[in-house]
Design a protein around this motif. Structure first.
Motif, PDB file in Angstrom:
ATOM      1  N   MET A  34      -3.195  17.219 -10.517  1.00 23.47           N
ATOM      2  CA  MET A  34      -2.485  16.922  -9.285  1.00 23.47           C
ATOM      3  C   MET A  34      -3.161  15.781  -8.523  1.00 23.47           C
ATOM      4  N   SER A  35      -4.446  15.529  -8.779  1.00 23.12           N
ATOM      5  CA  SER A  35      -5.154  14.467  -8.078  1.00 23.12           C
ATOM      6  C   SER A  35      -5.045  13.135  -8.800  1.00 23.12           C
ATOM      7  N   GLU A  36      -4.342  13.093  -9.908  1.00 22.83           N
ATOM      8  CA  GLU A  36      -4.157  11.850 -10.656  1.00 22.83           C
ATOM      9  C   GLU A  36      -3.147  10.942  -9.953  1.00 22.83           C
ATOM     10  N   PRO A  37      -3.242   9.627 -10.196  1.00 21.41           N
ATOM     11  CA  PRO A  37      -2.220   8.725  -9.650  1.00 21.41           C
ATOM     12  C   PRO A  37      -0.824   9.116 -10.127  1.00 21.41           C
ATOM     13  N   PHE A  38       0.180   8.872  -9.296  1.00 22.65           N
ATOM     14  CA  PHE A  38       1.549   9.250  -9.645  1.00 22.65           C
ATOM     15  C   PHE A  38       2.518   8.200  -9.130  1.00 22.65           C
ATOM     16  N   GLY A  39       3.689   8.136  -9.759  1.00 23.08           N
ATOM     17  CA  GLY A  39       4.736   7.233  -9.299  1.00 23.08           C
ATOM     18  C   GLY A  39       5.217   6.306 -10.393  1.00 23.08           C
ATOM     19  N   PRO A  40       6.431   5.770 -10.260  1.00 21.16           N
ATOM     20  CA  PRO A  40       7.044   4.979 -11.325  1.00 21.16           C
ATOM     21  C   PRO A  40       6.302   3.697 -11.671  1.00 21.16           C
ATOM     22  N   ALA A  41       5.583   3.118 -10.711  1.00 21.02           N
ATOM     23  CA  ALA A  41       4.892   1.852 -10.981  1.00 21.02           C
ATOM     24  C   ALA A  41       3.504   2.044 -11.585  1.00 21.02           C
ATOM     25  N   CYS A  42       3.052   3.287 -11.686  1.00 19.07           N
ATOM     26  CA  CYS A  42       1.714   3.528 -12.252  1.00 19.07           C
ATOM     27  C   CYS A  42       1.641   3.092 -13.720  1.00 19.07           C
ATOM     28  N   GLY A  43       2.797   3.100 -14.398  1.00 19.10           N
ATOM     29  CA  GLY A  43       2.809   2.713 -15.804  1.00 19.10           C
ATOM     30  C   GLY A  43       2.513   1.237 -16.026  1.00 19.10           C
ATOM     31  N   THR A  44       2.620   0.420 -14.973  1.00 17.64           N
ATOM     32  CA  THR A  44       2.353  -1.012 -15.111  1.00 17.64           C
ATOM     33  C   THR A  44       0.875  -1.342 -14.920  1.00 17.64           C
ATOM     34  N   VAL A  45       0.090  -0.369 -14.482  1.00 21.51           N
ATOM     35  CA  VAL A  45      -1.342  -0.593 -14.280  1.00 21.51           C
ATOM     36  C   VAL A  45      -2.023  -0.719 -15.647  1.00 21.51           C
ATOM     37  N   PRO A  46      -2.907  -1.704 -15.823  1.00 24.21           N
ATOM     38  CA  PRO A  46      -3.597  -1.863 -17.110  1.00 24.21           C
ATOM     39  C   PRO A  46      -4.278  -0.566 -17.549  1.00 24.21           C
ATOM     40  N   LYS A  47      -4.285  -0.323 -18.862  1.00 26.21           N
ATOM     41  CA  LYS A  47      -4.863   0.912 -19.403  1.00 26.21           C
ATOM     42  C   LYS A  47      -6.387   0.870 -19.441  1.00 26.21           C
ATOM     43  N   SER A  48      -6.947  -0.328 -19.467  1.00 30.50           N
ATOM     44  CA  SER A  48      -8.402  -0.445 -19.544  1.00 30.50           C
ATOM     45  C   SER A  48      -8.840  -1.682 -18.772  1.00 30.50           C
TER      46      SER A  48
ATOM     47  N   ALA B  14      -8.447  -4.128  -5.659  1.00 31.57           N
ATOM     48  CA  ALA B  14      -7.109  -4.709  -5.563  1.00 31.57           C
ATOM     49  C   ALA B  14      -7.051  -6.082  -6.231  1.00 31.57           C
ATOM     50  N   SER B  15      -8.143  -6.826  -6.143  1.00 27.58           N
ATOM     51  CA  SER B  15      -8.158  -8.173  -6.729  1.00 27.58           C
ATOM     52  C   SER B  15      -8.066  -8.132  -8.250  1.00 27.58           C
ATOM     53  N   ASN B  16      -8.353  -6.982  -8.842  1.00 27.83           N
ATOM     54  CA  ASN B  16      -8.275  -6.837 -10.297  1.00 27.83           C
ATOM     55  C   ASN B  16      -6.931  -6.294 -10.762  1.00 27.83           C
ATOM     56  N   ASN B  17      -6.025  -6.026  -9.813  1.00 32.52           N
ATOM     57  CA  ASN B  17      -4.696  -5.522 -10.153  1.00 32.52           C
ATOM     58  C   ASN B  17      -3.681  -6.653  -9.975  1.00 32.52           C
ATOM     59  N   PRO B  18      -3.092  -7.157 -11.058  1.00 32.42           N
ATOM     60  CA  PRO B  18      -2.176  -8.307 -10.970  1.00 32.42           C
ATOM     61  C   PRO B  18      -0.994  -8.089 -10.029  1.00 32.42           C
ATOM     62  N   ALA B  19      -0.556  -6.842  -9.847  1.00 32.38           N
ATOM     63  CA  ALA B  19       0.607  -6.561  -8.997  1.00 32.38           C
ATOM     64  C   ALA B  19       0.299  -6.691  -7.513  1.00 32.38           C
ATOM     65  N   LEU B  20      -0.993  -6.868  -7.174  1.00 32.73           N
ATOM     66  CA  LEU B  20      -1.395  -6.936  -5.763  1.00 32.73           C
ATOM     67  C   LEU B  20      -1.968  -8.300  -5.398  1.00 32.73           C
ATOM     68  N   SER B  21      -1.667  -9.314  -6.168  1.00 29.86           N
ATOM     69  CA  SER B  21      -2.290 -10.626  -5.960  1.00 29.86           C
ATOM     70  C   SER B  21      -1.910 -11.251  -4.612  1.00 29.86           C
ATOM     71  N   THR B  22      -0.661 -11.075  -4.157  1.00 28.76           N
ATOM     72  CA  THR B  22      -0.256 -11.636  -2.859  1.00 28.76           C
ATOM     73  C   THR B  22      -1.004 -10.933  -1.731  1.00 28.76           C
ATOM     74  N   LEU B  23      -1.153  -9.625  -1.834  1.00 30.86           N
ATOM     75  CA  LEU B  23      -1.919  -8.873  -0.836  1.00 30.86           C
ATOM     76  C   LEU B  23      -3.358  -9.368  -0.787  1.00 30.86           C
ATOM     77  N   VAL B  24      -3.944  -9.581  -1.927  1.00 30.46           N
ATOM     78  CA  VAL B  24      -5.334 -10.040  -1.980  1.00 30.46           C
ATOM     79  C   VAL B  24      -5.462 -11.416  -1.323  1.00 30.46           C
ATOM     80  N   THR B  25      -4.508 -12.307  -1.579  1.00 32.29           N
ATOM     81  CA  THR B  25      -4.512 -13.620  -0.932  1.00 32.29           C
ATOM     82  C   THR B  25      -4.454 -13.471   0.583  1.00 32.29           C
ATOM     83  N   ALA B  26      -3.595 -12.569   1.058  1.00 32.23           N
ATOM     84  CA  ALA B  26      -3.462 -12.340   2.497  1.00 32.23           C
ATOM     85  C   ALA B  26      -4.752 -11.785   3.099  1.00 32.23           C
TER      86      ALA B  26
END
Length: 215
Positions: free
Chosen positions: A57-71, A88-100
Motif C-alpha cells: 500500500m505504500s508503493e507508488p500508484f497511478g497510471p503515469a507510474c508506468g512511465t517512470v524508468p525501471k532502473s 525530480a531532475s532525474n525524471n524526464p517527465a518533470l523537466s519543465t518543473l525542474v527548469t522552473a
C-alpha cells in the motif's frame, strides 16, 4: 494356439522390480503425513503476509507510474536516495518543473528541508498553460516562487491523509485534497497521476495540472 507363458525368470524379475515401488509408496505415504504436519505447523505464522500487504500500500500508484524508468537515478529506487529537487531532475517527465525550480532559486530550499510533500506538475501539465503566459511566469521570479511554493506542503503526507484534507503550503495558503484508494485530486482540478513517490526528504505526488494560488 496357446498363449506363451511367462517364464519363472520373468516373473521373478517383475516382482523384484515392483517391490521397491511398493515400499517407496508406503514410505511416501508416511512422508506425506510428516510433511503435512510440518507444513501445518509452519503455515501458522502467516501474519507477515499482512505486513507485505501494508508495504504494498505504500508503493507508488497511478497510471503515469508506468512511465517512470525501471532502473537508474530516475527510477523509484534511485529517486528515494536523493533529495527532492535532485530526484525530480532525474525524471524526464518533470523537466519543465525542474527548469522552473532552478529559475526561482528554490533548489537548495527543496533539497535541504526535511519532511516535505511536493505536488509535482508534469511537462504536460505545464503545456496546458499558453506558451506566452508560461514564458511570462518563468521570467517573473517573484510570481514563479509564489506558484512553486504553493505546490509544497511542509510535512510528509501519506495517501490516507489526503482523503479529505486541507494543508497549508510554503506559500502560506491552503491546498485541498480529496479522494481515496489510488484516486486523488488536488483543489478539485488536478489529478494525481503517480502518487506516493519517495525521495530522501519528501513524498511526491505527480499531478496533471499546475496549481495556481489565489492572487
Amino acid at each position: 494356439m496357446r498363449k506363451p507363458r511367462l517364464s519363472k525368470v520373468a516373473v521373478a524379475v517383475t516382482a523384484a522390480a515392483l517391490l521397491p515401488l511398493s515400499l517407496a509408496a508406503c514410505s511416501d505415504d508416511s512422508d506425506d503425513k510428516d510433511t503435512k504436519s510440518d507444513s501445518s505447523s509452519s503455515a501458522k505464522p502467516s501474519s507477515p503476509d499482512k505486513g507485505s500487504d501494508t508495504s504494498a500500500m505504500s508503493e507508488p500508484f497511478g497510471p503515469a507510474c508506468g512511465t517512470v524508468p525501471k532502473s537508474g537515478k530516475g527510477s523509484f529506487d534511485g529517486m528515494s536516495k536523493d533529495p527532492v529537487a535532485t530526484a525530480a531532475s532525474n525524471n524526464p517527465a518533470l523537466s519543465t518543473l525542474v527548469t522552473a525550480v532552478k529559475k526561482a532559486g528554490l533548489v537548495d530550499t527543496l533539497n535541504n528541508t526535511d519532511n516535505l510533500t511536493v505536488f509535482a506538475p508534469t511537462n504536460d501539465a505545464f503545456a496546458k498553460i499558453p506558451k506566452a503566459d508560461l514564458d511570462k511566469v518563468l521570467a517573473d521570479k517573484e510570481q514563479l516562487t509564489k506558484i512553486l511554493t504553493y505546490h509544497v506542503v511542509p510535512q510528509r503526507l501519506k495517501p490516507t491523509q489526503m482523503d479529505n484534507g486541507n494543508f497549508t503550503t510554503l506559500e502560506k495558503s491552503k491546498v485541498k485534497t480529496s479522494g481515496s484508494g489510488e484516486s486523488y485530486e488536488v483543489n478539485d482540478a488536478s489529478k494525481v497521476v503517480c502518487g506516493n513517490v519517495q525521495t530522501s526528504n519528501a513524498n511526491v505526488y505527480i499531478i496533471d495540472t499546475v496549481l495556481m494560488p489565489k492572487s
